[in-house]
Design an enzyme around this catalytic site. Structure first.
Site, PDB file in Angstrom:
ATOM      1  N   GLU A 175       0.950  -1.248   0.173  1.00  0.00           N
ATOM      2  CA  GLU A 175      -0.055   0.120  -0.130  1.00  0.00           C
ATOM      3  C   GLU A 175       0.803   1.282   0.057  1.00  0.00           C
ATOM      4  O   GLU A 175       1.819   1.374   0.797  1.00  0.00           O
ATOM      5  CB  GLU A 175      -0.953   0.152   1.139  1.00  0.00           C
ATOM      6  CG  GLU A 175      -1.894  -1.067   1.034  1.00  0.00           C
ATOM      7  CD  GLU A 175      -3.004  -1.141   0.250  1.00  0.00           C
ATOM      8  OE1 GLU A 175      -2.983  -0.122  -0.521  1.00  0.00           O
ATOM      9  OE2 GLU A 175      -3.664  -2.070  -0.126  1.00  0.00           O
ATOM     10  N   ARG A 210     -18.050  -0.812   5.476  1.00  0.00           N
ATOM     11  CA  ARG A 210     -19.118  -1.509   4.598  1.00  0.00           C
ATOM     12  C   ARG A 210     -19.534  -2.617   5.424  1.00  0.00           C
ATOM     13  O   ARG A 210     -20.764  -2.991   5.024  1.00  0.00           O
ATOM     14  CB  ARG A 210     -18.412  -1.959   3.079  1.00  0.00           C
ATOM     15  CG  ARG A 210     -19.642  -2.312   2.323  1.00  0.00           C
ATOM     16  CD  ARG A 210     -18.895  -2.681   0.669  1.00  0.00           C
ATOM     17  NE  ARG A 210     -17.897  -3.374   1.156  1.00  0.00           N
ATOM     18  CZ  ARG A 210     -17.815  -4.733   0.993  1.00  0.00           C
ATOM     19  NH1 ARG A 210     -18.848  -5.396   1.300  1.00  0.00           N
ATOM     20  NH2 ARG A 210     -16.449  -5.224   1.031  1.00  0.00           N
ATOM     21  N   CYS A 242      -7.891  -1.887   7.845  1.00  0.00           N
ATOM     22  CA  CYS A 242      -6.515  -2.098   7.302  1.00  0.00           C
ATOM     23  C   CYS A 242      -5.870  -0.638   6.971  1.00  0.00           C
ATOM     24  O   CYS A 242      -4.896  -0.177   7.330  1.00  0.00           O
ATOM     25  CB  CYS A 242      -6.203  -3.033   6.133  1.00  0.00           C
ATOM     26  SG  CYS A 242      -6.259  -4.670   6.555  1.00  0.00           S
ATOM     27  N   HIS A 255      -1.302  -5.981   1.750  1.00  0.00           N
ATOM     28  CA  HIS A 255      -2.233  -6.761   1.827  1.00  0.00           C
ATOM     29  C   HIS A 255      -2.138  -8.019   0.943  1.00  0.00           C
ATOM     30  O   HIS A 255      -1.123  -7.935   0.191  1.00  0.00           O
ATOM     31  CB  HIS A 255      -3.545  -5.880   0.872  1.00  0.00           C
ATOM     32  CG  HIS A 255      -4.768  -5.297   1.773  1.00  0.00           C
ATOM     33  ND1 HIS A 255      -4.783  -4.020   1.613  1.00  0.00           N
ATOM     34  CD2 HIS A 255      -5.264  -5.764   2.841  1.00  0.00           C
ATOM     35  CE1 HIS A 255      -5.727  -3.284   2.405  1.00  0.00           C
ATOM     36  NE2 HIS A 255      -6.129  -4.491   3.093  1.00  0.00           N
TER      37      HIS A 255
END
Ligand code: PCA
Length: 213
Positions: free
Chosen positions: A78, A88, A141, A165
């Site tokens: 990332e 979500r 994350c 990830h």
């Protein structure tokens, strides 16, 4: 050098988290590098509190947090953590923050200070697909990447920090075989490479490798 590497607990109804499984298989010594491994809760804010305690206790030179990104086919380094929580699905304590700032007084974003392009290149050289990612999402994350960088910056620490990830493990993809997956052993190799490159490469390599969308 000392590296703190963390994996997250399972979340979202999955029985395992491949990030945690792989992190726990990393050797405690990689050449001269001492590796400290830990698990983080998939809980907004509590995850940052646990990480900060681990940093204070272990005084690492490098901190790498690892999490599951179901649906991705490569391990992804990332680039950036953004100052927003927008969930979500509930975290493991049932919280679903919407459009909340992680640190109301903090900057909008922080860049990872890991040499992400050198890491991607070294993982690819080992025959494992890796890419730079320009969004860690807005769930726990991203929250931990932002929180890690904010802690380092606010306390003026000489720590390199970032986030990786990883795809689903094959056993998670069995119930939905169109999902990409990667063996835990390959994820372990990718994490080891990330640790070694983070400890040995001072300045990242400059290769154009962004994304068009
Ligand atoms: N992945 C989630 C949180 C924990 C994990 O392993 C994420 O990508 O936000």
């Amino acid at each position: 050098m000392r590296v703190l590497i963390t994996g997250f607990e399972p979340f979202g109804g999955e029985p395992i988290n491949p990030a945690l499984q792989a992190v726990m298989k990393i050797e405690k010594k990689l050449g001269h590098i001492e590796v400290i491994k830990a698990s983080l809760p998939v809980v907004f804010h509590q995850s940052i509190d646990v990480l900060e305690q681990l940093i204070r206790l272990n005084k690492p030179d490098v901190v790498i947090c690892v999490g599951q990104a179901g649906g991705r086919a490569s391990v992804t380094l990332e680039r950036v953590g953004i100052n927003v929580d927008d969930a979500r699905i509930p975290d493991n304590k049932g919280k679903t923050p919407a459009d909340q700032r992680i640190n109301p007084k903090g900057p909008d974003a922080y860049f990872s200070t890991l040499p992400i392009k050198a890491i991607v290149s070294a993982i690819n050289d080992r025959g494992i697909p890796a890419q730079v990612s320009n969004s860690a999402g807005t769930y726990v994350c991203n929250h931990i990447l932002y929180g890690l960088c904010d802690y380092i910056a606010s306390n003026d620490l000489e720590i390199k920090g970032g986030f990786m990830h990883v795809p689903f493990a094959p056993e998670q993809a069995v119930k939905n075989p169109v999902q990409p997956s990667m063996s835990i052993d390959d994820i372990v190799r990718a994490i080891e490479t990330t640790i070694i490159v983070s400890c040995t490469v001072k300045d990242d390599i400059a290769v154009a490798d962004g994304s068009t969308h």
